[in-house]
Design a protein around this motif. Structure first.
Motif: not given
Length: 606
Positions: A86-96, A164-168
């Protein structure tokens, strides 16, 4: 030759590519011996191969504008099967930066690899074949044994550390193409790779040593700055200690004054509390009496309201019944009037028929009289002819034939007259029978008319009675309206009483809150007094052990007392010493409050 299934060939090719990419990624990572970042080519190829494996046999879903085929659906299902996902799913949905489901799926794969739980997540997914059947065809790689093999191969990736840097990163527009040139080897490539590995290891060692030197230089400079700041803070603390000593003496004097003022405040608050308690008890008693009277009035009004409502319901039911009966009576009256009009029409028709029959009888009678007169005249003529024949029998024999013919005609006329008489008699008898039947019908209709008149009279009487009942009901409805007005007045009085009761309850709540606040203030004052009264020096018999080390006091372990917090320490624990400009020897300081410690003598006086 047997034709191979193309889907089986695709699954075998994807399995072989997954084996090669996972093997190459593990070997290259172990040879470099460092954490991998997102720009590492074997890692990028691994993600492309995994994306192709997850896309194999995926069902096409129809969207609003076009057909959609994405792997985010089955990966999003993992969080329901595996709670830790659930943690990585929530973080993936919150990525801008992510706008497409494919970009979210790629970010999910990278986060799962960094967590080292990709194999566990996919294993939970392939176990639930019934849920996967909603997203994949029956011949898909994830639905067959090759999916389980790939999940087993992914367990080996747990030896790799990935940063890995996923945000940018732009994951939505990446093109997933497998580079097969990486997996094609030659002898020159093998030798060049070994040399590259050795050069890379030497460069890594050089970079490591340079980075270590930089870190050591930064730590040395930070330590120098820290030593300077500690020296400055030490001089400030010595000055503040001297100021604090003077403040402590002033605070002790203020403490004595506050204690005396506290005793006076306690006496005043106790007197105020006693007076407030007496007032509150009196108000509570008056409120209870008024509340009891209000409850009785409210119950009485509620009972009357229920009775009035029941009476109104009964009257409404009776009114509905009377209205229905009135409608039925009006309908019966209309039907009776219709029957009477029909019967009157039939009676008028029968009378007209009777008049016609009478006119026909008169005509037939007149015709019968005419025929009888003609018979009489003929009889006279016959008698005259007989006389003439008797007179001229002798003289006129030639006329005998004519006479015989005349007799024959007379006979025929008589037969015709008899026939006419018989017909007239039969017709008259039938007309008399019909006339008698019509008279009977007329009598029956007159009796029916009398009965109808009597029934109509009874109905008019019933209608008069119903009108009286309707007028009575109208008066009763008027009484109900008056009762309703009285009930509304009672409701308004009840609302007023409720508002008065609510105001009284609010006043009581305010009194209770003020009383509770005063009680809390008294308790706070008591606790403060207890805290002030509790900070007294312990007796020598009671102070037997040190507060910090909990060892028993002796000649070698002497007692030291803190004037600020009241704690007692031994000379071994209170070894913090500070030099004072006013005293030649350093002074011992308390560990908890940094106040000056005083050595206790045999008495309780410091």
């Amino acid at each position: 030759l047997a034709v191979k299934d193309p889907t089986a060939v695709e699954r075998a090719n994807l399995l072989n590519m997954a084996k090669l990419s996972i093997k190459g990624l593990i070997e290259s990572a172990l040879s470099f011996g460092r954490t991998l970042d997102s720009d590492y080519p074997p890692l990028q190829q691994f993600f492309v191969v995994m994306e192709h494996c997850l896309k194999h046999g995926l069902k096409v879903r129809k969207s609003f504008l076009s057909y959609n085929k994405t792997i985010w659906g089955p990966l999003e299902l993992v969080e329901k099967l595996y709670p830790e996902a659930e943690e990585i799913a929530a973080s993936v949905r919150d990525l801008p930066g992510l706008k497409t489901p494919l970009g979210r799926a790629r970010a999910w794969l990278r986060l799962a690899l960094m967590q080292k739980k990709m194999a566990d997540y996919l294993r939970c997914l392939i176990i639930q074949r019934d849920l996967l059947s909603e997203f994949y065809e029956y011949h898909a790689l994830m639905m067959e044994e090759e999916g389980a093999v790939i999940v087993g191969l992914l367990v080996g990736l747990n030896v790799i550390d990935a940063n890995l840097c996923v945000k940018g990163e732009d994951l939505d527009s990446q093109v997933g193409v497998i580079d097969f040139s990486v997996y094609l080897k030659s002898d020159d490539d093998i030798g060049g790779k070994e040399r590259n590995v050795q050069i890379a290891a030497i460069l890594d060692q050089k970079n490591y040593v340079e980075e270590l030197n930089r870190q050591l230089n930064s730590t040395v400079s930070s330590l120098h700055a820290r030593v300077d700041s500690l020296e400055k803070s030490n001089t400030k603390l010595i000055e503040e200690l001297a100021i604090a000593k003077n403040n402590i003496i002033k605070l002790q004097e203020e403490n004595h004054q506050l204690r005396s003022e506290n005793t006076l405040i306690l006496m005043k608050t106790q007197h105020h509390l006693e007076a407030a308690k007496v007032d509150v008890e009196a108000e509570l008693q008056t409120y209870k009496h008024s509340r009891q009277g209000l409850d009785e009035m409210y119950n009485e009004a509620r009972r009357q309201l229920r009775e009035e409502a029941q009476l109104r319901q009964d009257m409404e039911n009776e009114l509905v019944v009377q209205v229905s009966m009135k409608h039925e009576i009006e309908l019966a009256m209309k039907l009776l009037e219709k029957d009477i009009h029909e019967k009157q029409d039939t009676l008028i028709g029968l009378r007209q028929q009777l008049d016609e029959v009478k006119a026909i009888n008169v005509e037939m009678y007149q015709k019968l009289q005419v025929s009888e007169d003609a018979m009489k005249e003929k009889n006279e003529i016959i008698s005259r002819l007989e006389d003439k024949t008797n007179q001229i029998n002798a003289t006129m024999k030639q006329l005998e034939q004519r006479l015989q013919q005349a007799e024959k005609a007379q006979m025929e006329a008589e037969a015709e007259d008899e026939k006419l008489k018989q017909e007239y008699v039969n017709k008259s008898e039938s007309l008399q029978n019909e006339f008698s039947q019509k008279e009977k019908q007329l009598l029956q209709l007159e009796t029916d008319l009398k009965i109808e008149k009597e029934w109509r009279q009874t109905l008019e009487d019933d209608l008069q009675k119903e009108k009286e009942t309707v007028s009575h009901l109208r008066t009763e409805t008027q009484e109900i309206v008056n009762l309703k007005k009285e009930f509304l007045k009672v409701q308004e009085k009840n609302k007023q009483l409720k508002s008065i009761c609510e105001d009284q309850e609010a006043a009581l709540q305010e009194l209770a809150s003020k009383l509770s606040e005063s009680k809390l203030k008294i308790e706070d004052i008591k606790e403060a007094n207890k805290a002030l009264q509790g900070q007294v020096w312990l007796k020598d018999k009671e102070a037997t052990h040190c507060k910090l080390c909990e060892k028993e006091f002796s000649l070698s372990k002497r007692k030291h007392h803190c004037r600020n917090c009241g704690e007692i320490f031994c000379n071994a624990c209170s070894d913090n010493e500070l030099p004072l400009p006013s005293s030649p020897k350093p002074v011992r300081v308390c560990d908890s409050c940094h106040a000056i410690l005083i050595q206790r003598c045999s008495s309780n006086v410091p």
